[in-house]
Every structure is written in C-alpha cells, then in structure tokens.
Design a protein around this motif. Structure first.
Motif, short mmCIF file in Angstrom:
data_model
loop_
_atom_site.label_atom_id
_atom_site.label_comp_id
_atom_site.label_asym_id
_atom_site.label_seq_id
_atom_site.Cartn_x
_atom_site.Cartn_y
_atom_site.Cartn_z
N MET A 262 0.90 -1.19 0.05
CA MET A 262 0.03 -0.04 -0.16
C MET A 262 0.79 1.24 -0.04
SD MET A 262 -3.05 -1.61 -0.19
CE MET A 262 -3.56 0.09 -0.15
N VAL A 263 0.75 2.07 -1.08
CA VAL A 263 1.47 3.32 -0.88
C VAL A 263 0.16 4.46 -0.75
CG1 VAL A 263 2.69 5.07 -2.64
CG2 VAL A 263 3.19 2.58 -2.63
N GLY A 264 -0.07 4.76 0.46
CA GLY A 264 -1.10 5.55 0.58
C GLY A 264 -2.26 4.92 0.72
N PRO A 265 -3.36 5.24 -0.02
CA PRO A 265 -4.61 4.39 -0.30
C PRO A 265 -4.44 3.54 -1.65
CG PRO A 265 -4.83 6.54 -1.36
CD PRO A 265 -3.60 6.81 -0.77
N VAL A 266 -3.36 3.52 -2.16
CA VAL A 266 -3.05 2.71 -3.51
C VAL A 266 -2.63 1.53 -3.32
CG1 VAL A 266 -2.30 2.85 -6.01
CG2 VAL A 266 -3.04 5.11 -4.74
N PRO A 267 -3.20 0.57 -3.74
CA PRO A 267 -2.48 -1.08 -3.66
C PRO A 267 -1.65 -1.02 -4.95
CG PRO A 267 -4.75 -1.07 -4.53
CD PRO A 267 -4.72 0.30 -4.17
N VAL A 268 -0.52 -1.68 -4.43
CA VAL A 268 0.66 -1.89 -5.80
C VAL A 268 1.00 -3.29 -5.74
CG1 VAL A 268 2.94 -1.29 -6.46
CG2 VAL A 268 1.42 0.40 -5.30
N VAL A 269 0.78 -4.19 -6.74
CA VAL A 269 1.10 -5.42 -6.97
C VAL A 269 2.32 -5.65 -7.78
CG1 VAL A 269 -1.37 -5.98 -6.45
CG2 VAL A 269 -0.66 -5.75 -8.74
N TYR A 270 2.85 -6.81 -7.60
CA TYR A 270 4.21 -7.01 -8.42
C TYR A 270 4.17 -8.64 -9.15
CZ TYR A 270 6.43 -2.96 -6.43
OH TYR A 270 6.73 -1.75 -6.27
N PRO A 271 3.84 -8.74 -10.28
CA PRO A 271 3.66 -10.25 -10.69
C PRO A 271 4.80 -11.14 -10.60
CG PRO A 271 3.84 -8.73 -12.75
CD PRO A 271 3.76 -7.99 -11.39
N GLY A 272 5.92 -10.66 -10.42
CA GLY A 272 7.35 -11.40 -10.43
C GLY A 272 8.00 -11.69 -11.75
N VAL A 273 8.76 -12.36 -11.90
CA VAL A 273 9.50 -12.52 -13.31
C VAL A 273 9.35 -13.75 -13.91
CG1 VAL A 273 11.10 -10.98 -12.62
CG2 VAL A 273 11.69 -13.23 -12.18
N ARG A 274 9.43 -13.99 -15.02
CA ARG A 274 9.63 -15.17 -16.07
C ARG A 274 8.54 -16.23 -16.09
NH1 ARG A 274 15.99 -17.56 -14.78
NH2 ARG A 274 16.88 -15.43 -15.48
N GLY A 275 7.21 -15.47 -15.87
CA GLY A 275 5.83 -15.97 -15.72
C GLY A 275 5.84 -17.11 -15.16
N ARG A 276 6.24 -17.07 -13.91
CA ARG A 276 6.13 -18.33 -13.02
C ARG A 276 4.65 -18.06 -12.29
NH1 ARG A 276 10.27 -17.42 -9.37
NH2 ARG A 276 10.37 -19.44 -8.79
N PHE A 277 4.29 -16.88 -12.02
CA PHE A 277 3.09 -16.64 -11.11
C PHE A 277 2.18 -15.86 -11.83
CE2 PHE A 277 6.41 -17.49 -8.06
CZ PHE A 277 5.69 -17.99 -6.88
N LEU A 278 0.91 -15.76 -11.32
CA LEU A 278 -0.15 -14.97 -12.08
C LEU A 278 -0.68 -14.30 -10.81
CD1 LEU A 278 -2.14 -17.11 -14.48
CD2 LEU A 278 -0.57 -15.47 -14.98
N ILE A 279 -1.07 -13.16 -10.85
CA ILE A 279 -1.69 -12.38 -9.85
C ILE A 279 -3.32 -12.45 -10.31
CG2 ILE A 279 -2.16 -10.03 -8.54
CD1 ILE A 279 0.71 -9.64 -8.79
N ASP A 280 -3.93 -12.83 -9.21
CA ASP A 280 -5.49 -12.86 -9.29
C ASP A 280 -6.10 -12.02 -8.40
OD1 ASP A 280 -8.20 -13.57 -10.04
OD2 ASP A 280 -8.04 -15.72 -9.22
N LEU A 281 -6.99 -11.05 -8.83
CA LEU A 281 -7.29 -10.15 -7.62
C LEU A 281 -8.79 -9.79 -8.17
CD1 LEU A 281 -7.01 -6.98 -8.92
CD2 LEU A 281 -4.54 -7.52 -8.10
N GLN A 282 -9.50 -9.02 -6.81
CA GLN A 282 -10.59 -8.28 -7.21
C GLN A 282 -10.56 -6.96 -7.22
OE1 GLN A 282 -13.73 -9.70 -7.98
NE2 GLN A 282 -13.04 -12.08 -7.85
N LEU A 283 -10.85 -6.21 -7.99
CA LEU A 283 -10.51 -4.52 -8.12
C LEU A 283 -11.86 -3.76 -8.03
CD1 LEU A 283 -8.71 -2.18 -8.62
CD2 LEU A 283 -9.21 -2.38 -11.26
N GLY A 284 -11.89 -3.01 -6.85
CA GLY A 284 -13.07 -2.24 -6.89
C GLY A 284 -12.70 -0.89 -6.11
N ARG A 285 -13.42 0.07 -5.78
CA ARG A 285 -13.25 1.30 -5.36
C ARG A 285 -13.95 1.57 -4.16
NH1 ARG A 285 -13.59 6.09 -9.13
NH2 ARG A 285 -11.92 5.00 -10.01
N SER A 286 -13.34 1.82 -3.14
CA SER A 286 -14.05 2.20 -1.55
C SER A 286 -14.11 3.63 -1.75
CB SER A 286 -13.13 1.81 -0.47
OG SER A 286 -11.89 2.62 -0.30
N GLN A 287 -14.81 4.20 -0.61
CA GLN A 287 -14.88 5.50 -0.15
C GLN A 287 -13.57 6.06 -0.03
OE1 GLN A 287 -17.70 5.94 2.64
NE2 GLN A 287 -19.40 5.93 1.18
N GLN A 288 -12.54 5.39 0.40
CA GLN A 288 -11.40 5.88 0.79
C GLN A 288 -10.20 5.84 -0.08
OE1 GLN A 288 -13.21 3.86 2.86
NE2 GLN A 288 -13.90 5.75 4.11
#
Length: 379
Positions: A262-288
């Motif tokens: 978390m950088v302030g209210p902003v989530p930051v994600v890193y998928p890694g390298v060499r296609g070894r992982f996927l990131i699976d997330l639910q994106l939405g917006r809160s009041q904050q």
C-alpha cells in the motif's frame, strides 16, 4: 541481419522458438528496492468488483526447461489455468516479453504474441518496456498489428515508424468501466539517440495525464509502471487522481509478495518474473480509495503425477513448432560466436576432467544437469 520468415496470422503458420527456462531461482535477497509488505485495509467496495489477472516480465521464458523438479511457469500451464477459472474480466500482461534483441528473442516475442492474442482467450492489454523496444520495430510493430494486440505505453508518443502504442485501453465490464495505462519510464539508448526521432518519451506525470484524458470520474484506473519498487513508491503519491491499482513490472521482484503493497490508499502489486506466477485479484473502489477484497499470487505448478498434465495442447503445439523452426533455421548456430583459445587450448570433455576429479564427475553424471543434454534431444 536478423533471421525472419514470412508469416500468416493463422496459428498453424507461425513457427517460432522457445528459449528454455533453466532452474528455479531462489527468491531475491531483500534490497532497498524491494516492496514493503504492508497489509491492505479493506473498505466496503462501491459498485461492481472486477476480476483482474496479471502477469509480466516473461523475459522469453515460455516454458520451464525441466532440468530440476518443481519448476514453475510456462504458457501451457497459464492458458490451462485461465481456462479452468473461466478467464477473467481483465487480462493484463505487463510487458518485458523478452530480454534481448537477437533473432532468437524476436522469435520468442512472436510466440508470446501468438499465445496471448491469437487464441480464444485474448489478453486485454500489453504494456511495453525498454526491453521490448529493443526488438526491430519494423518487424515487431506490424506483427503486433496483425494480431490487433492492444499495446499500451501512455508516456510514449509515436512520431513515425511501425510501433504505435495507444495511450490507454478501456473496457466496460457489467456496467463498470476500467481504463488501463502503462508507463515505459525509459527508452533504450539507441532509440533515444535516433535521428530522426520516432518515439518520444514523456514525463511520467504527463504520461499519466495522457492515459486519463477524457476518463469519467467513476472509471476504475489501473496503471502499469515499468520501474523498481523504490521508483514506484516515489511516483505514486504524485499521481492525481489516484490510481485504483498500480502494477509494478520489474525484474527486481522475483516473486509476488503475499499481499499488495500500500502506497497511501493505492494498492501496488508485482507479478514477479519469468511467467512463474499469476496475480488474481478483485478490483473495486472504496470511499477511501483503492480496495482489494481478494488477492492471490498463483504459482503455475507442474502436475505431481503426469509430466504434461495441466498444459494446454494448443499452446504445446505452438511451442513444438517453435522448436522446429529454430532447428530448421539454425538460429542458435548462427548466433554462436566461437573463437579459438589462446595457446592452442581446446575443450577436452568431461571424461578427461574426470581423470583427476573422479568423485565430482560421478556426482555430476548422476545429477539432472548431467542428463540435461539428453533431455533436450528427447524434446
């Protein structure tokens, strides 16, 4: 001259190569550029949640080489996983498809594009980083265009030439609109010094403003940044309006952290390298601000019972054609730079070395590395 061949946009006509991924690297040691692992605060989400699946920094590793057990990754496993979970609302590939600009890298990039955009489950956006720009743009640009690949580089203005990335990609899912931008952040030196100039790099803030030009306030904002975590941490607070999600595409983070940073209210994600992982997330917006009710780093594992289980057959066939093409065109032989050693020295072989190092030779012969060449011949 790089080796190329005429290609059609049909899947069966594209014959490319695979540069095998060797070994499973240990996680990177902590450095000042590693993301801080801060637990996100989950607030009630306003409106519809969007399922986003993210990958990036493939670096030409289209599948593992198999010289060690437990290796992760590979496009055949990725496509199988996406099919099993019925895809996603938004599929993002951050970029960094390859790591160089040789004929072999060019073929690897062709293969990645074929899988990401030539199969039924198409990706929605492809970021462009400095390594991708090293490929010959007069060949790679038209190839991307042939597949109608949605390439994004918000901070790149195309002044001329065949590489013309868009400022953003926008998609509406169940009434919710998502806009995706991407910051390349730097140009290879050769491109920066081109005259006449074909690509102009904007400042990150100008690029972000360009990505959001005309976006409605309710639009969900996703920004891919090709930079190390320390640069991302410094840049995100300057962005206005705030992104709902930032994707850091960098080789500095080998594996996705267990939770977003978390950088302030902003989530930051890193998928890694060499296609070894996927990131699976639910994106939405809160009041904050940004909200991530669900987040998972998905390792693309091999089957524990059958070597080829869980690998999409169509992707495997595409990779087989790669191998045939690289063999027929003798790309590796053409790339080899062999020079005689000083003093008439030459390679004598492992058996000769074993005359003085018997134990070492026996250990090596019984290891997977000792049998690696046989593995390649069988493949």
């Amino acid at each position: 001259m790089m080796t190329t061949r005429l290609r059609s946009t049909s899947l069966c006509a594209l014959l490319c190569c695979v540069w095998l991924q060797c070994g499973q690297e240990p996680a990177a040691a902590p450095t000042t550029s590693q993301p801080e692992r801060v637990e996100p605060t989950t607030q009630p989400v306003l409106g519809e949640r969007i399922r986003v699946v993210i990958s990036g920094s493939m670096e030409g590793r289209l599948e593992p080489c198999g010289c060690a057990s437990g290796q992760l990754g590979g496009l055949p496993r990725r496509v199988t996983w996406l099919n099993e979970v019925n895809g996603a609302d938004l599929l993002l590939e951050g970029g960094g498809l390859v790591g160089g600009n040789t004929a072999l890298d060019q073929e690897k990039a062709f293969t990645a594009v074929e899988v990401l955009f030539g199969m039924p489950m198409r990706y929605d956006a492809l970021g462009i980083d400095a390594s991708d720009l090293q490929l010959p743009r007069d060949v790679f640009g038209p190839y991307l265009a042939a597949y109608k690949a949605p390439i994004v580089a918000s901070d790149l203005e195309a002044l001329a030439g065949d590489m013309r990335p868009a400022a953003f990609v926008e998609k509406t899912v169940r009434g919710a609109t998502v806009r995706v931008g991407s910051l390349t952040m730097r140009l290879p030196e050769a491109i920066a010094n081109e005259r006449p100039q074909q690509l102009r790099l904007l400042t990150p803030l100008d690029g972000y403003r360009r990505a959001l030009d005309g976006a409605a306030p309710a639009t969900l904002r996703v920004l891919m940044i090709h930079a190390d975590p320390d640069v991302v941490r410094e840049l995100v607070p300057q962005l206005d309006p705030k992104p709902d999600l930032v994707v850091g595409v960098t080789a500095a983070v080998h594996e996705p952290p267990s939770q977003p940073t978390m950088v302030g209210p902003v989530p930051v994600v890193y998928p890694g390298v060499r296609g070894r992982f996927l990131i699976d997330l639910q994106l939405g917006r809160s009041q904050q601000g940004g909200a991530l009710p669900q987040y998972e780093a998905v390792p693309l594992r091999a089957s524990e019972t059958k070597p080829l289980a869980g690998q999409d057959p169509a992707v495997r066939e595409t990779i087989r054609k790669h191998r045939l093409f690289v063999a027929e065109e003798k790309l590796r032989e053409k790339m080899a730079n062999q020079r005689p050693l000083d003093g008439g020295l030459s390679y004598v072989g492992s058996a000769r070395c074993g005359e003085c190092h018997e134990q070492d030779l026996e250990l090596w012969k019984n290891s997977k590395h000792g049998r690696a060449w046989d593995t390649l011949e069988r493949a």
